[in-house]
Scaffold this motif. Structure first.
Motif, PDB file in Angstrom:
ATOM      1  N   PRO A 191       2.864   7.995 -12.578  1.00  0.00           N
ATOM      2  CA  PRO A 191       1.829   7.609 -11.607  1.00  0.00           C
ATOM      3  C   PRO A 191       0.447   7.679 -12.230  1.00  0.00           C
ATOM      4  CG  PRO A 191       2.610   9.840 -11.166  1.00  0.00           C
ATOM      5  CD  PRO A 191       3.482   9.287 -12.263  1.00  0.00           C
ATOM      6  N   ASP A 192      -0.405   6.694 -11.890  1.00  0.00           N
ATOM      7  CA  ASP A 192      -1.786   6.744 -12.357  1.00  0.00           C
ATOM      8  C   ASP A 192      -2.639   7.471 -11.315  1.00  0.00           C
ATOM      9  OD1 ASP A 192      -2.155   4.950 -10.279  1.00  0.00           O
ATOM     10  OD2 ASP A 192      -2.244   3.207 -11.592  1.00  0.00           O
ATOM     11  N   ALA A 193      -3.938   7.570 -11.586  1.00  0.00           N
ATOM     12  CA  ALA A 193      -4.823   8.342 -10.708  1.00  0.00           C
ATOM     13  C   ALA A 193      -4.900   7.731  -9.319  1.00  0.00           C
ATOM     14  CB  ALA A 193      -6.215   8.437 -11.341  1.00  0.00           C
ATOM     15  N   LEU A 194      -4.936   6.385  -9.237  1.00  0.00           N
ATOM     16  CA  LEU A 194      -5.037   5.746  -7.930  1.00  0.00           C
ATOM     17  C   LEU A 194      -3.752   5.925  -7.126  1.00  0.00           C
ATOM     18  CD1 LEU A 194      -6.946   2.469  -8.834  1.00  0.00           C
ATOM     19  CD2 LEU A 194      -7.808   4.432  -7.563  1.00  0.00           C
ATOM     20  N   ALA A 195      -2.586   5.845  -7.812  1.00  0.00           N
ATOM     21  CA  ALA A 195      -1.322   6.065  -7.109  1.00  0.00           C
ATOM     22  C   ALA A 195      -1.237   7.495  -6.593  1.00  0.00           C
ATOM     23  CB  ALA A 195      -0.149   5.762  -8.036  1.00  0.00           C
ATOM     24  N   ALA A 196      -1.681   8.458  -7.417  1.00  0.00           N
ATOM     25  CA  ALA A 196      -1.674   9.855  -6.986  1.00  0.00           C
ATOM     26  C   ALA A 196      -2.618  10.062  -5.817  1.00  0.00           C
ATOM     27  CB  ALA A 196      -2.076  10.759  -8.153  1.00  0.00           C
ATOM     28  N   SER A 197      -3.774   9.404  -5.847  1.00  0.00           N
ATOM     29  CA  SER A 197      -4.717   9.513  -4.731  1.00  0.00           C
ATOM     30  C   SER A 197      -4.131   8.939  -3.452  1.00  0.00           C
ATOM     31  CB  SER A 197      -6.026   8.793  -5.090  1.00  0.00           C
ATOM     32  OG  SER A 197      -6.924   8.810  -4.004  1.00  0.00           O
ATOM     33  N   ALA A 198      -3.404   7.815  -3.588  1.00  0.00           N
ATOM     34  CA  ALA A 198      -2.769   7.218  -2.413  1.00  0.00           C
ATOM     35  C   ALA A 198      -1.692   8.136  -1.837  1.00  0.00           C
ATOM     36  CB  ALA A 198      -2.163   5.861  -2.785  1.00  0.00           C
ATOM     37  N   LEU A 199      -0.933   8.804  -2.726  1.00  0.00           N
ATOM     38  CA  LEU A 199       0.057   9.761  -2.239  1.00  0.00           C
ATOM     39  C   LEU A 199      -0.629  10.899  -1.493  1.00  0.00           C
ATOM     40  CD1 LEU A 199       2.939  10.933  -2.133  1.00  0.00           C
ATOM     41  CD2 LEU A 199       2.445  12.054  -4.317  1.00  0.00           C
ATOM     42  N   GLY A 200      -1.730  11.418  -2.067  1.00  0.00           N
ATOM     43  CA  GLY A 200      -2.472  12.472  -1.372  1.00  0.00           C
ATOM     44  C   GLY A 200      -2.951  12.024  -0.016  1.00  0.00           C
ATOM     45  N   ALA A 201      -3.422  10.773   0.074  1.00  0.00           N
ATOM     46  CA  ALA A 201      -3.873  10.254   1.366  1.00  0.00           C
ATOM     47  C   ALA A 201      -2.725  10.204   2.363  1.00  0.00           C
ATOM     48  CB  ALA A 201      -4.487   8.864   1.181  1.00  0.00           C
ATOM     49  N   ALA A 202      -1.526   9.791   1.889  1.00  0.00           N
ATOM     50  CA  ALA A 202      -0.365   9.740   2.781  1.00  0.00           C
ATOM     51  C   ALA A 202       0.044  11.129   3.257  1.00  0.00           C
ATOM     52  CB  ALA A 202       0.804   9.057   2.070  1.00  0.00           C
ATOM     53  N   LEU A 203      -0.147  12.134   2.397  1.00  0.00           N
ATOM     54  CA  LEU A 203       0.216  13.502   2.769  1.00  0.00           C
ATOM     55  C   LEU A 203      -0.917  14.227   3.488  1.00  0.00           C
ATOM     56  CD1 LEU A 203       2.085  14.610  -0.494  1.00  0.00           C
ATOM     57  CD2 LEU A 203       3.075  13.809   1.652  1.00  0.00           C
ATOM     58  N   GLY A 204      -2.092  13.594   3.570  1.00  0.00           N
ATOM     59  CA  GLY A 204      -3.215  14.192   4.282  1.00  0.00           C
ATOM     60  C   GLY A 204      -3.984  15.217   3.487  1.00  0.00           C
ATOM     61  N   SER A 205      -4.055  15.029   2.163  1.00  0.00           N
ATOM     62  CA  SER A 205      -4.782  15.982   1.338  1.00  0.00           C
ATOM     63  C   SER A 205      -5.391  15.261   0.144  1.00  0.00           C
ATOM     64  CB  SER A 205      -3.847  17.086   0.843  1.00  0.00           C
ATOM     65  OG  SER A 205      -4.531  17.952  -0.055  1.00  0.00           O
ATOM     66  N   ALA A 206      -6.599  15.689  -0.236  1.00  0.00           N
ATOM     67  CA  ALA A 206      -7.252  15.155  -1.426  1.00  0.00           C
ATOM     68  C   ALA A 206      -7.089  16.090  -2.623  1.00  0.00           C
ATOM     69  CB  ALA A 206      -8.731  14.912  -1.157  1.00  0.00           C
ATOM     70  N   LEU A 207      -6.345  17.178  -2.472  1.00  0.00           N
ATOM     71  CA  LEU A 207      -6.137  18.144  -3.551  1.00  0.00           C
ATOM     72  C   LEU A 207      -4.905  17.713  -4.343  1.00  0.00           C
ATOM     73  CD1 LEU A 207      -6.832  21.326  -1.407  1.00  0.00           C
ATOM     74  CD2 LEU A 207      -8.416  20.133  -2.929  1.00  0.00           C
ATOM     75  N   VAL A 208      -5.147  16.819  -5.299  1.00  0.00           N
ATOM     76  CA  VAL A 208      -4.074  16.143  -6.006  1.00  0.00           C
ATOM     77  C   VAL A 208      -4.254  16.343  -7.503  1.00  0.00           C
ATOM     78  CG1 VAL A 208      -2.951  13.927  -6.411  1.00  0.00           C
ATOM     79  CG2 VAL A 208      -3.965  14.408  -4.187  1.00  0.00           C
ATOM     80  N   ALA A 223       0.815  -1.215   0.000  1.00  0.00           N
ATOM     81  CA  ALA A 223       0.000   0.000   0.000  1.00  0.00           C
ATOM     82  C   ALA A 223       0.848   1.264   0.000  1.00  0.00           C
ATOM     83  CB  ALA A 223      -0.946   0.004   1.197  1.00  0.00           C
ATOM     84  N   ALA A 224       2.130   1.151   0.365  1.00  0.00           N
ATOM     85  CA  ALA A 224       3.005   2.327   0.410  1.00  0.00           C
ATOM     86  C   ALA A 224       3.778   2.526  -0.890  1.00  0.00           C
ATOM     87  CB  ALA A 224       3.991   2.205   1.574  1.00  0.00           C
ATOM     88  N   ARG A 225       3.579   1.670  -1.869  1.00  0.00           N
ATOM     89  CA  ARG A 225       4.313   1.798  -3.128  1.00  0.00           C
ATOM     90  C   ARG A 225       3.670   2.847  -4.025  1.00  0.00           C
ATOM     91  NH1 ARG A 225       5.009  -4.715  -4.123  1.00  0.00           N
ATOM     92  NH2 ARG A 225       6.365  -5.103  -2.339  1.00  0.00           N
ATOM     93  N   PRO A 226       4.414   3.306  -5.051  1.00  0.00           N
ATOM     94  CA  PRO A 226       3.867   4.354  -5.933  1.00  0.00           C
ATOM     95  C   PRO A 226       2.588   3.947  -6.648  1.00  0.00           C
ATOM     96  CG  PRO A 226       6.245   4.202  -6.179  1.00  0.00           C
ATOM     97  CD  PRO A 226       5.843   3.063  -5.306  1.00  0.00           C
ATOM     98  N   ASN A 227       2.418   2.672  -6.989  1.00  0.00           N
ATOM     99  CA  ASN A 227       1.181   2.179  -7.605  1.00  0.00           C
ATOM    100  C   ASN A 227       0.559   1.169  -6.640  1.00  0.00           C
ATOM    101  OD1 ASN A 227       1.096   3.467 -10.310  1.00  0.00           O
ATOM    102  ND2 ASN A 227       3.066   2.443 -10.521  1.00  0.00           N
ATOM    103  N   PRO A 228      -0.077   1.670  -5.584  1.00  0.00           N
ATOM    104  CA  PRO A 228      -0.443   0.789  -4.469  1.00  0.00           C
ATOM    105  C   PRO A 228      -1.567  -0.181  -4.756  1.00  0.00           C
ATOM    106  CG  PRO A 228      -1.285   3.000  -4.100  1.00  0.00           C
ATOM    107  CD  PRO A 228      -0.445   3.078  -5.332  1.00  0.00           C
ATOM    108  N   VAL A 229      -2.570   0.232  -5.538  1.00  0.00           N
ATOM    109  CA  VAL A 229      -3.726  -0.646  -5.739  1.00  0.00           C
ATOM    110  C   VAL A 229      -3.332  -1.940  -6.438  1.00  0.00           C
ATOM    111  CG1 VAL A 229      -5.950  -0.868  -6.898  1.00  0.00           C
ATOM    112  CG2 VAL A 229      -5.425   1.198  -5.607  1.00  0.00           C
TER     113      VAL A 229
END
Length: 515
Positions: A347-364, A158-164
């Motif tokens: 990065p795809d959309a899901l990977a970018a969303s996961a990064l936003g979640a890790a950083l605490g923001s949905a503005l990605v 789940a912590a990888r760049p393409n987590p899904v």
């Protein structure tokens, strides 16, 4: 195991009990096979043990209940009652009443498909029970270890760049089946593992519709006048052609569903799949500092000409940081020196969303191989594994464009110095004092003699970033230190300059950061 009468501990294969040399058990009659398992042990000398059995027992008896002159009818009734109660096997002790197993009992067990074991005089019934508990404890420990290792691998995925895709791959590997992420419309967004077949795949898609919230995708909303109806279950299961199908609803009603098709399903498998469902819910869910309605309103106001400082309060903060991020190309066997390469997967959309979640923001915003994230200033960004980040200073909304430039420069610096995160300092850097176009032109002119050799450029950049250390540069590039010396000498010759001069090094470093 759904039966509440079945203990939560893993059952013991009867063959494993027979393999214990210390017990000396011998199969006399009845079927054999790995599917015959013992859930517990019970001792009874009742002529009819049916009322005292729960099912799944290895029943032990010394034959005290057998009357003198008992015929086939007695043994037939005895064996049939054990089978009717759910007993899985009968262990017959040869002492102290009987010297051999009655032939009529063996015939009855063979007729009713009840495994009959001979228990030698040296083996006590309590010893048999203790062996079963020992085997159960070993199986339970192995199961806990398997679940723990699976949880750790899922969390790492789940912590990888393409987590899904990584989570689905780990889940399918751990369960030995197929894992599918269904979107709100019922489409397969991502899959991993071997295909269970068209029939099972269609059944899994139908099962996913059962847990999808009403009004999303392929699960229609209740008709007018029908009332709210029952809420969709959190999970559902079915079996088709020996394949266990399970569907898990993800998140709070967004319509994403995890589907699993595996050849078996036990408590350990359910625990593993449940953790994967939680991780996927976080990766596909709406991680945000404000509500979706507030973000939508902010977007509309910007599109209609609103000023950023007027829109920012809707997003939940007064000062913000801009983060630029790029995924590494690093795999499990890739040296650290090769992680920052232009071949890193976009990065795809899901990977970018996961990064936003890790950083605490949905503005990605994922675009052009770089993910841009707008993060409230109160949160200090940390680089998740597999990502390189450049972070701007904390600024007010009217300075967002300048912060975007700062983050881009910080990311370039992080990639040049091969560190996971660089934060833009409050003190202006040399880059800030030179117009970007002029700086780029100067960099191209200065580095023109070596631009045709990526190995020389990479070696020069690494050598300068490590303050001219031959050994550290060799380790970073995974080459011999003499190779580093030869390449640096070649750079000095092509550039016609003295690389021991700190002014020359500074100018070259400035130029390398622009490329």
């Amino acid at each position: 195991m759904s039966d509440p009468m079945v203990p939560p501990t893993p059952p013991v294969p009867l063959d494993a009990l027979l393999a214990r040399e210390d017990l000396g058990l011998r199969r006399v009659a009845g079927p054999s096979g790995p599917d015959i398992v013992v859930h517990w042990v019970h001792t009874s000398e009742m002529a009819d043990p049916y009322p005292y059995l729960l099912g799944g027992e290895l029943l032990l008896s010394a034959g005290v209940h057998i009357p003198d002159g008992a015929g086939p009818g007695y043994f037939d009734a005895y064996a049939s009652r054990i089978v009717a109660a759910g007993g899985v096997a009968l262990g017959f002790g040869l002492a102290p009443v009987h010297d051999t197993v009655p032939e009529a009992l063996a015939a009855a067990c063979e007729l009713h498909g009840l495994p009959l074991l001979e228990v030698p005089p040296r083996t006590t019934f309590s010893g048999v029970a203790r062996a079963v508990w020992q085997l159960m404890a070993q199986a339970r420990l192995a199961e806990l270890r398997r679940v723990t290792e699976a949880h750790q691998s899922l969390a790492s995925a789940a912590a990888r760049p393409n987590p899904v895709p990584a989570v689905l791959h780990q889940l399918s590997r751990r369960l030995g089946g197929r894992a599918v992420l269904f979107g709100p419309e019922g489409t397969e967004l991502a899959t991993a593992g071997r295909d269970p077949g068209a029939e099972s795949g269609a059944a899994l898609a139908r099962l996913a519709r059962v847990v999808r919230p009403a009004g999303t995708g392929h699960r229609p909303a209740p008709a007018p006048g029908d009332g709210p109806g029952r809420p969709a279950p959190a999970s559902a299961a079915d079996t088709l052609a020996g394949v266990r199908l399970t569907a898990y609803a993800l998140g709070a009603g967004h319509g994403f569903v995890l589907g699993v098709a595996a050849p078996r399903s036990d408590s350990g498998d359910h625990a593993i799949a449940s953790v994967a469902a939680v991780l996927l819910a976080l990766l596909t869910g709406e991680q945000q500092s404000g509500t979706g309605a507030a973000r939508s309103a902010a977007l509309v106001r910007l599109l209609l000409g609103g000023e950023p400082e007027e829109v920012a309060p809707l997003l939940g903060g007064e000062r913000w940081r801009v983060v630029h991020a790029r995924p590494d190309a690093r795999g499990p066997d890739t040296p650290a020196s090769n992680a920052q390469t232009p071949n890193a997967q976009a990065p795809d959309a899901l990977a970018a969303s996961a990064l936003g979640a890790a950083l605490g923001s949905a503005l990605v915003d994922p675009a052009g191989g770089v993910v841009r994230v707008l993060v409230p200033a109160g949160r200090e960004p940390q680089a998740p594994p597999g990502w390189t980040l450049g972070v701007s200073a904390a600024v007010a909304p009217q300075d967002w464009p300048a912060a975007d430039t700062q983050a881009a420069r910080a990311l370039a610096r992080a990639r040049a110095t091969r560190v996971p995160l660089v934060v833009h300092g409050t003190r202006p850097a040399l880059d800030d004092l030179v117009a970007p176009a002029d700086a780029d032109a100067h960099a191209r002119l200065l580095l023109a003699p070596v631009e045709g050799s990526p190995a020389l450029v990479d070696t020069l950049r690494t050598w300068l970033s490590l303050h001219g250390s031959w050994d550290r540069t060799a380790v970073a590039l995974a080459v011999h230190r003499n190779t580093v010396r030869q390449r640096i000498a070649r750079c000095a010759a092509l550039l016609e300059t003295d690389l021991d001069d700190p002014d020359v090094r500074m100018e070259l470093w400035f130029a390398l950061r622009r490329t």
